[in-house]
Design an enzyme around this catalytic site. Sequence first.
Site, PDB file in Angstrom:
ATOM      1  N   PHE A 137       0.849  -1.188   0.000  1.00 17.86           N
ATOM      2  CA  PHE A 137       0.000   0.000   0.000  1.00 17.86           C
ATOM      3  C   PHE A 137       0.886   1.239   0.000  1.00 17.86           C
ATOM      4  CE2 PHE A 137      -2.397   3.494   1.830  1.00 17.86           C
ATOM      5  CZ  PHE A 137      -3.471   3.506   0.966  1.00 17.86           C
ATOM      6  N   ASP A 222       9.187   2.596   1.871  1.00 20.51           N
ATOM      7  CA  ASP A 222       8.002   3.332   2.312  1.00 20.51           C
ATOM      8  C   ASP A 222       7.843   3.057   3.805  1.00 20.51           C
ATOM      9  OD1 ASP A 222       5.476   4.144   3.072  1.00 20.51           O
ATOM     10  OD2 ASP A 222       4.470   3.418   1.265  1.00 20.51           O
ATOM     11  N   LYS A 251       2.462   9.617   8.428  1.00 23.38           N
ATOM     12  CA  LYS A 251       1.638   9.238   9.596  1.00 23.38           C
ATOM     13  C   LYS A 251       2.068   9.858  10.935  1.00 23.38           C
ATOM     14  CE  LYS A 251      -1.064   5.455   7.890  1.00 23.38           C
ATOM     15  NZ  LYS A 251      -0.686   4.879   6.612  1.00 23.38           N
TER      16      LYS A 251
HETATM   17  C1  LIG Z   1      -0.981   5.198   5.163  1.00 21.89           C
HETATM   18  C2  LIG Z   1       0.074   4.799   4.199  1.00 21.89           C
HETATM   19  C3  LIG Z   1       0.308   5.545   3.026  1.00 21.89           C
HETATM   20  C4  LIG Z   1      -0.566   6.699   2.595  1.00 21.89           C
HETATM   21  O1  LIG Z   1      -0.497   7.779   3.477  1.00 21.89           O
HETATM   22  P1  LIG Z   1      -1.584   8.968   3.335  1.00 21.89           P
HETATM   23  O2  LIG Z   1      -1.103   9.964   4.350  1.00 21.89           O
HETATM   24  O3  LIG Z   1      -2.918   8.382   3.654  1.00 21.89           O
HETATM   25  O4  LIG Z   1      -1.507   9.474   1.956  1.00 21.89           O
HETATM   26  C5  LIG Z   1       1.362   5.157   2.225  1.00 21.89           C
HETATM   27  N1  LIG Z   1       2.141   4.110   2.538  1.00 21.89           N
HETATM   28  C6  LIG Z   1       1.935   3.369   3.642  1.00 21.89           C
HETATM   29  C7  LIG Z   1       2.847   2.231   3.948  1.00 21.89           C
HETATM   30  C8  LIG Z   1       0.883   3.680   4.513  1.00 21.89           C
HETATM   31  O5  LIG Z   1       0.664   2.924   5.588  1.00 21.89           O
END
Ligand SMILES: *Cc1c(COP(=O)(O)O)cnc(C)c1O
Length: 400
Positions: A137, A222, A251
């Site tokens: 994700f 990420d 986050k």
């Molecule tokens: C939550 C998340 C995102 C997206 O972050 P947003 O602030 O909602 O755009 C991207 N990568 C990972 C691994 C995430 O957990």
Amino acid sequence: MKNEVINLADKVIASTYKRFPIVFTKGRKCTLWDIDGKEYTDFVAGIAVCNLGHACPEIAQALSLQADLLFHVSNLFYTTPQVELAAWLVDHSFADRVFFCNSGAEANEAAIKLARKNSHDKGHRDRFKIITMEKSFHGRTFATLSATGQQKIREGYDPVLSGFEFVPFNDIDALKRQMSDAVCAVMLEPVQGEGGVVCPAPEYLRAVRQLCDKAGALLIFDEVQTGIGRTGRFFAYEHFNVEPDIMTLAKALGNGLPIGAMLAKEDTASAFQAGAHASTFGGTPIITAAALEVVKLFERENIVDHCRQVGSYFKDCLMSLKDRHEVVEDVRGIGLLLGLKLKIPGAPIVTECINKGFLINCTQENILRFIPPLIITREEIDSLISCLDEIFSSIKGEFN
Ligand SMILES: *Cc1c(COP(=O)(O)O)cnc(C)c1O
């Protein structure tokens, strides 16, 4: 009151979220209160965001002091909080430079653009592909949903951005087969979050690093969910003795205030020169002053050590749940990014926990995910475990 809020919301807010019928009004540390005064212990933390708990007074004060001085001036000028936060991140990571933005998707968007721009600047016009993982994700913007290895998230948006290829996570041979001169980067979460709390196999990340080096591809981590102490190190990559070329954060960096960051080594970051990328709000002083207090609190209060200790206690408790209850298939995760895979759908369990005053979350249909504030106590963990014990005992008859 509650029903008025919910009815109005259902009329005026875009229906992109299926929400629980709860209106929250107040939080303190790991406790939340709803509009009727009902109390909940929070094992979701705004989806791994409020790592220092709710309404943290030190952050509130940093925010209020900065609000009294200066909210915003744009990146046409310098401001102290932005520079200090970038310097802190550089001092405490593999990276040399930071690009600030406002969310995880934006940080990944920046990473994807930087990887492409690197190839371009080095004269490799055909080197534009990015390999990412199945069940990954990376966000909801066009580039990041194109990078996300879950069909349901891309559904209805075709044609998405081209140039992404997917391989199974933890399968180094599949990655080897997919590597080519056309690949400019490999992008992955060191521990998959939304994909169901999946840890990397031993040596997997190191093997990925070696493949990237051999192929001349960049490695992007990420760490939007795994970063900022969540896994029991400040950044998850520190567990694995592997450094990326680019890392993304968001986050928990602002503990609830919107901020994203993309970090890179100098030789990679240098492809971003004036005009190559931008963000109006990125690194704005009102937000970076608060985020600076976040990272300083982590140091002052040894939050990462606490996370590692209670995380390991929590995982042991989950293991003992598995021993007692047939319905539990697997315990997984690291630090306070933990998952409990069930042999039944997780949604009814989540609802029952919420009714009993515990917020938990479920990913991939049957994996309960526990991502509490990192300041969670053993006592709070114990009471959730009792609650789950009770629920699993009550379904024992129905199961099998
Ligand atoms: C939550 C998340 C995102 C997206 O972050 P947003 O602030 O909602 O755009 C991207 N990568 C990972 C691994 C995430 O957990």
